[in-house]
Each structure stands twice: as structure tokens, then as C-alpha cells.
Design a protein around this motif. Sequence first.
Motif, short mmCIF file in Angstrom:
data_model
loop_
_atom_site.label_atom_id
_atom_site.label_comp_id
_atom_site.label_asym_id
_atom_site.label_seq_id
_atom_site.Cartn_x
_atom_site.Cartn_y
_atom_site.Cartn_z
N ARG A 9 0.83 -1.21 0.00
CA ARG A 9 0.00 0.00 0.00
C ARG A 9 0.87 1.26 0.00
N ILE A 61 2.55 1.84 -3.39
CA ILE A 61 1.61 2.35 -4.40
C ILE A 61 1.32 3.83 -4.14
N GLU A 62 1.19 4.21 -2.88
CA GLU A 62 0.95 5.63 -2.58
C GLU A 62 2.16 6.48 -2.93
N ALA A 81 1.98 6.90 -6.54
CA ALA A 81 0.89 7.82 -6.90
C ALA A 81 1.36 9.27 -6.82
N LEU A 83 -1.05 3.30 -12.53
CA LEU A 83 -1.45 3.43 -11.13
C LEU A 83 -2.80 2.76 -10.91
N ARG A 107 -3.53 -0.35 -8.36
CA ARG A 107 -4.58 -0.29 -7.32
C ARG A 107 -5.59 -1.41 -7.49
N LYS A 146 -6.32 -4.33 -4.76
CA LYS A 146 -7.69 -4.59 -4.30
C LYS A 146 -8.01 -6.08 -4.43
#
Length: 167
Positions: free
Chosen positions: A6, A9-10, A13, A23, A27, A31
Motif C-alpha cells: 500500500r 503504491i501511494e 501515486a 497506477l 490499485r 484490491k
Amino acid sequence: DLDPLRQDIEKFAGTVKAGDPKLAGLRAKLKAVETKDAEHRSIRAQRTFQSPDGYSGADLEALKAKAKEVAAAAHPKGSVLKLTVPSKDWAIEDVIEHTDTTRTALRHRITRSVRAQAAVKDAAGAVWLQEVYLGQDKLPDGTWGPVKGHTTWADRMAEANVGKTGP
């Protein structure tokens, strides 16, 4: 542990424009992993059971009381639902060991231990199977010192499994 994914990925981003297809793909994959993880955790909770009592010594109730104290300290806003002591007898460990990392001094230690299990409901309502180590050191006069304990691991379990020993 999904937190590092997480976080990565942030971080990513923050380096791309909003709506970036890569991106969005990352995500979506995250998920899907989170959904599968939740499914697996649910299945595992349904398959987790507390081991029955194996210990029958005269100090069984005192051991359960200590295990309850340790489990309650690990879940201060929760409640202990059921306790067992699956160990059939005390395990004795008799070792000569170094007392620190400099390896300059030795000691002779004799310790006995049993394992307990506590079914605990936490403040959020989740039920956990918490293992508790209970041990005593042999004193120089040959008697056993006070029982000490700490938690070792915890697994989610279905509340319906409390008091059941499994299939």
C-alpha cells in the motif's frame, strides 16, 4: 503484510499524474489481493480451534488464572472467553548458557514451562486464539519460583469455535 505494498503504491501515486493507467492497474491488483486475503483469513478463522486441556496437575486452576492475567494484559479492553492448558506436563529445560552477548559469564538455568491457550474477544468484537507461555525458574533452594508468562502468537478464530476442539 500488505502495508508495504500500500505504501509503495501511494509513493508511486505521488510521482504520476492523476488517472495514470499504470497506477489504476496497480490499485486494482492490490484490491484483488486484499479481497483474496480477507477470504483466506475468514476460512482460516473458521478452521481455528482451541486445544483441549491436557494438563491435570493440582495447580491447573492457578495456571489458568495466570494465563487469564497474561491474556487480559495483551487485550486490555477485551474479555477472556475460555482458557485451556493443552500441555500434558511441565517441559523442563536444563541449560548452561551465557548471561549476555559478551559471552564472558555463564549460568546454570533450570526452567519448566507449559503452554496455555486463551480464546479472547477484543474491543472490536474479533475473537482471537492467543497462546500463552507459562514458566517457572528453579530457585537455588530447589523450589520453583513464581509463574511468569507472556503471549506468543495469536490467530483469529470464529466465535462459534470457542469451546469446540475441531472436526
